[in-house]
Motif scaffolding. Structure first.
Motif, PDB file in Angstrom:
ATOM      1  N   GLU A 183      -4.144   1.445   1.231  1.00  0.00           N
ATOM      2  CA  GLU A 183      -3.571   2.507   0.520  1.00  0.00           C
ATOM      3  C   GLU A 183      -5.605   3.914  -0.250  1.00  0.00           C
ATOM      4  OE1 GLU A 183      -3.173   3.855  -3.536  1.00  0.00           O
ATOM      5  OE2 GLU A 183      -5.215   3.065  -3.451  1.00  0.00           O
ATOM      6  N   ASP A 184      -6.455   3.235   0.651  1.00  0.00           N
ATOM      7  CA  ASP A 184      -7.372   4.916   1.007  1.00  0.00           C
ATOM      8  C   ASP A 184      -7.020   5.416   2.213  1.00  0.00           C
ATOM      9  OD1 ASP A 184      -9.062   4.200  -1.257  1.00  0.00           O
ATOM     10  OD2 ASP A 184     -10.136   3.105   0.001  1.00  0.00           O
ATOM     11  N   SER A 189      -5.902  -2.719  -0.375  1.00  0.00           N
ATOM     12  CA  SER A 189      -6.873  -0.996  -0.806  1.00  0.00           C
ATOM     13  C   SER A 189      -6.850  -0.044   0.263  1.00  0.00           C
ATOM     14  CB  SER A 189      -8.055  -1.930  -2.025  1.00  0.00           C
ATOM     15  OG  SER A 189      -8.962  -2.992  -0.835  1.00  0.00           O
ATOM     16  N   GLU A 222      -6.798  -5.456  -8.056  1.00  0.00           N
ATOM     17  CA  GLU A 222      -7.670  -6.025  -7.130  1.00  0.00           C
ATOM     18  C   GLU A 222      -8.191  -8.120  -7.546  1.00  0.00           C
ATOM     19  OE1 GLU A 222     -10.175  -2.508  -9.227  1.00  0.00           O
ATOM     20  OE2 GLU A 222      -9.503  -1.611  -7.041  1.00  0.00           O
ATOM     21  N   ILE A 276       2.663   1.718  -3.280  1.00  0.00           N
ATOM     22  CA  ILE A 276       1.429   2.244  -4.508  1.00  0.00           C
ATOM     23  C   ILE A 276       1.159   3.487  -4.084  1.00  0.00           C
ATOM     24  CG2 ILE A 276      -0.938   1.907  -5.080  1.00  0.00           C
ATOM     25  CD1 ILE A 276      -0.770  -0.915  -5.156  1.00  0.00           C
ATOM     26  N   SER A 277       0.979   4.075  -2.927  1.00  0.00           N
ATOM     27  CA  SER A 277       0.497   5.684  -2.274  1.00  0.00           C
ATOM     28  C   SER A 277       2.036   6.331  -2.770  1.00  0.00           C
ATOM     29  CB  SER A 277      -0.636   5.141  -1.814  1.00  0.00           C
ATOM     30  OG  SER A 277      -0.049   6.043  -0.953  1.00  0.00           O
ATOM     31  N   LYS A 324      -4.132   7.411   0.968  1.00  0.00           N
ATOM     32  CA  LYS A 324      -4.423   8.408   0.009  1.00  0.00           C
ATOM     33  C   LYS A 324      -5.314   9.914   0.584  1.00  0.00           C
ATOM     34  CE  LYS A 324      -7.274   7.417  -3.512  1.00  0.00           C
ATOM     35  NZ  LYS A 324      -8.359   6.378  -4.275  1.00  0.00           N
ATOM     36  N   LYS A 368       0.748   2.377 -10.599  1.00  0.00           N
ATOM     37  CA  LYS A 368      -0.365   2.386  -9.861  1.00  0.00           C
ATOM     38  C   LYS A 368      -1.217   2.376 -10.274  1.00  0.00           C
ATOM     39  CE  LYS A 368      -1.704   6.091  -6.576  1.00  0.00           C
ATOM     40  NZ  LYS A 368      -1.556   7.324  -5.971  1.00  0.00           N
ATOM     41  N   GLU A 369      -1.752   2.233 -11.565  1.00  0.00           N
ATOM     42  CA  GLU A 369      -3.402   2.013 -11.805  1.00  0.00           C
ATOM     43  C   GLU A 369      -2.874   0.901 -12.189  1.00  0.00           C
ATOM     44  OE1 GLU A 369      -6.084   3.013 -13.081  1.00  0.00           O
ATOM     45  OE2 GLU A 369      -5.142   4.973 -10.786  1.00  0.00           O
ATOM     46  N   ALA A 409       0.953  -1.238  -0.172  1.00  0.00           N
ATOM     47  CA  ALA A 409       0.005   0.272  -0.180  1.00  0.00           C
ATOM     48  C   ALA A 409       0.966   1.675   0.013  1.00  0.00           C
ATOM     49  CB  ALA A 409      -1.052   0.343   1.317  1.00  0.00           C
ATOM     50  N   LYS A 453      -3.219  -1.563  -8.804  1.00  0.00           N
ATOM     51  CA  LYS A 453      -3.892  -1.601  -8.504  1.00  0.00           C
ATOM     52  C   LYS A 453      -4.804  -2.658  -8.885  1.00  0.00           C
ATOM     53  CE  LYS A 453      -6.432   2.000  -6.618  1.00  0.00           C
ATOM     54  NZ  LYS A 453      -6.614   3.876  -6.381  1.00  0.00           N
TER      55      LYS A 453
END
Lengths: 312, 307
Positions: free
Chosen positions: A187-188, A184, A133, A116-117, A191, A125-126, A113, A129
């Motif tokens: 990471e949120d 996920s 998923e 990625i962030s 962010k 990153k895209e 995480a 992710k």
């Protein structure tokens, strides 16, 4: 704002009609939203009520003793001579496999995480992710299958264990299953930390790692804890994959290479045969209650921990 | 906290989408079914459920019977003899297959639930084979030794206690492979080998006859029990004597039939009450020459050989 108010006053006759339809519609939508909000509570209570009602008759059985149920390791639900319902080995199995899974999944999940962030470019990153998923979308039966065939052979050839379906196998499979959730959500959470924090830290001359370690992790603490706990919830409740990958043996594990059985796998394997209304049937529902209380305790402690962090 | 709340929001949206999808699926599923019923009204379905020992045979019967009677659809599922009998008592299936006899309490429950007597058909015989890895030098074992390995309080936990060294295996500990408790094979083994005592905890309890043989074939130090029809090239069937020193008997068709082999058992199917119509025709066919031949091809001993 003033203008709108004015137009309302200019045409007073049309207001009541419009308002009636609008109010009725609004009330209806409000009611639906309120119902869906409350429905979560209703469902939880209904599930708990149903499971507990099915479990209740066992307390009046001669073979049952609550202390033994919780702390005895002997699980002989269908014995011809001496029926014993001790779930301690199963509880230990569930807890140990969850602990092992989290030991592997939390560092990997948080690390990925953070990467990625904070560290990787927008294109990478895209794609990362999307792939993570995808990992979350693999059905648990498929994970179990991987554990049973691929992992089990690898474990035998690397460790020399006699049997490849064991605690280690189940732990790794569960870790792989919980990593996407942890990634996920953390990471949120990362962010959600305002960019001004990062900018301020950069202005003070902090390196990237210092920003992560000193600024972002403390700021996103709550979200990260929530991520880990959702991972724990996933691991405790997982059934099919552990049923296939752990070897399904009732015993307290003494090492990573021992087979175990979890509470969930035990219910899944035995509920089909237990005839409705028998002691065995009720005791399986009581195991369900135990599982429910276990996850409830985890969530509750998490809540308290988060509140403790907030107060500081 | 906004991160967490958007996540919760995402989750609710996702679950809402899921709900809609499930509803759609159910809807289309129902429609399809009613369409099918309209198209071919005369197709009757027979549901067979139960013994994992018999599931391969039942599957083969279902396939062959489709050729004999194209309007009859036989659906087969496993789960264990106990699962099949429980389903029969609930009335959700037509035929329960079992690798053990129905218990007294099950017969009573059947009478109570449905008001009918369960009807038994003995469709064949099977020998419960004890399997070890093919590299295991052991060739025979006695019932006492088996009980000491598998029963609660039994003292045999290492191969060296039986005087066996397995070439190429690092460990000495016996890996016990057993079945889940809903299995008829499990109960038969408990009754005839353990004398109704309990199993030692810590055995690997597999969910099917095939899985037992598969695990034994992959594990040099393992020992397990399963129907004799499930043998593979990587395992070996042990001959069994009732006491150490006495002559051992191998699980063959002749020995099963003459009951010389200690772990021979009969295989059953049960219906609620006297079967009628398509179910009766199906059972008659199973007991006829073609049906029994399929049973024999799957490694079991036909019931008609008794006459």
């Amino acid at each position: 704002m003033n203008k709108e108010v004015n137009t309302d006053i200019v045409r007073p006759k049309q207001i009541p009609r419009r308002a009636f339809a609008a109010i009725a519609g609004e009330k209806l939508i409000e009611l639906i939203i309120r119902l869906s909000g409350v429905s979560a509570i209703i469902f939880v209570l209904a599930i708990f009520f149903f499971v507990f009602r099915e479990a209740l008759p066992i307390f009046f059985s001669d073979h049952f003793d609550l202390f033994k149920f919780l702390f005895n390791t002997q699980w002989y639900p269908t014995s011809a001579v001496n029926v014993r319902y001790g779930t301690f080995a199963l509880t230990v199995g569930s807890i140990s496999i969850t602990f092992l899974a989290m030991l592997i999944a939390v560092p990997f999940g948080l690390g990925s995480a953070i990467y990625i962030s904070e560290f990787c470019g927008p294109k990478q990153k895209e794609s990362l992710k999307i792939i993570i998923e995808l990992l979350a979308a693999i059905p648990s039966v498929v994970w179990g299958f991987i554990g049973l065939t691929v992992m089990s052979r690898m474990i035998i050839s690397i460790t020399g264990a006699p049997v490849g379906v064991n605690l280690l196998n189940g732990g790794i499979i569960l870790a792989l299953m919980s990593v996407p959730i942890i990634v996920s959500i953390s990471e949120d959470a990362l962010k959600a930390v305002p960019d001004s924090y990062r900018e301020a830290a950069l202005a003070l001359g902090a390196t990237r790692w210092q920003i992560v370690y000193r600024v972002l992790l403390p700021a996103a603490k709550n979200g990260l804890l929530a991520a880990v706990l959702l991972g724990v919830g996933r691991a405790v409740g997982e059934t099919m994959a552990v049923l296939m990958a752990t070897g399904h043996a009732v015993q307290i594990p003494h090492g990573l290479l021992d087979s175990v059985r979890t509470l969930t796998a035990n219910i899944a394997a035995e509920l089909g045969e237990a005839s409705v209304g028998s002691d065995h049937y009720h005791v399986l529902f009581l195991t369900g209650v135990l599982l429910f209380l276990l996850t409830f305790a985890v969530n509750l402690t998490a809540d308290f921990v988060i509140r403790g962090i907030r107060r500081k | 906290m906004t991160g967490a709340s958007t996540q919760v929001f995402n989750l609710t949206i996702r679950s809402a989408i899921n709900l809609v999808l499930i509803a759609l699926l159910m809807f289309t599923g129902c429609q399809k079914k009613s369409d099918e019923q309209k198209e071919e009204k005369q197709v009757t379905t027979i549901q067979v459920k139960g013994s994992d020992t018999l599931v391969n045979v039942a599957q083969a019967w279902a396939e062959q019977y489709k050729k004999v009677a194209p309007t009859v659809d036989v659906e087969v599922s496993g789960g264990g003899s106990g699962v099949g009998i429980a389903a029969l008592l609930k009335g959700t299936i037509d035929i329960a297959s079992a690798s053990r006899n129905m218990k007294q309490e099950e017969i009573e429950a059947a009478k109570r639930n449905t008001g009918k007597d369960a009807k038994n058909f003995t469709i064949g015989y099977d020998a419960l084979a004890v399997y070890v890895h093919k590299d295991n030098p052991m060739n025979e074992i006695s019932l006492d030794q088996l009980a000491a390995i598998f029963s609660e309080g039994g003292e045999t936990t290492r191969w060296s206690q039986l005087g066996v060294t397995i070439p190429g295996a690092g460990e000495d500990e016996i890996v016990r492979v057993s079945r889940q408790s809903s299995s008829g094979t499990y109960e038969f083994f408990r009754e005839h080998v353990l004398q109704n005592k309990d199993f030692k905890l810590g055995s690997r309890d597999m969910n099917g006859s095939k899985e037992v043989v598969e695990l034994v074939g992959n594990t040099k130090t393992a020992i397990g029990y399963s129907g004799m029809g499930y043998a593979t090239p990587s395992v070996k069937k042990l001959s069994i004597s009732s006491k150490a020193g006495e002559p051992a008997c191998s699980p063959t068709v002749e020995n099963t039939f003459s009951k010389k082999y200690a772990l021979a058992r009969s295989l059953h199917i049960y219906t609620m009450g006297e079967p009628t119509g398509a179910v009766k025709q199906f059972i008659d066919w199973i007991l006829s020459v073609p049906g029994q031949k399929i049973l024999e091809e799957n490694g079991y001993v036909p019931a008609t050989a008794a006459n």
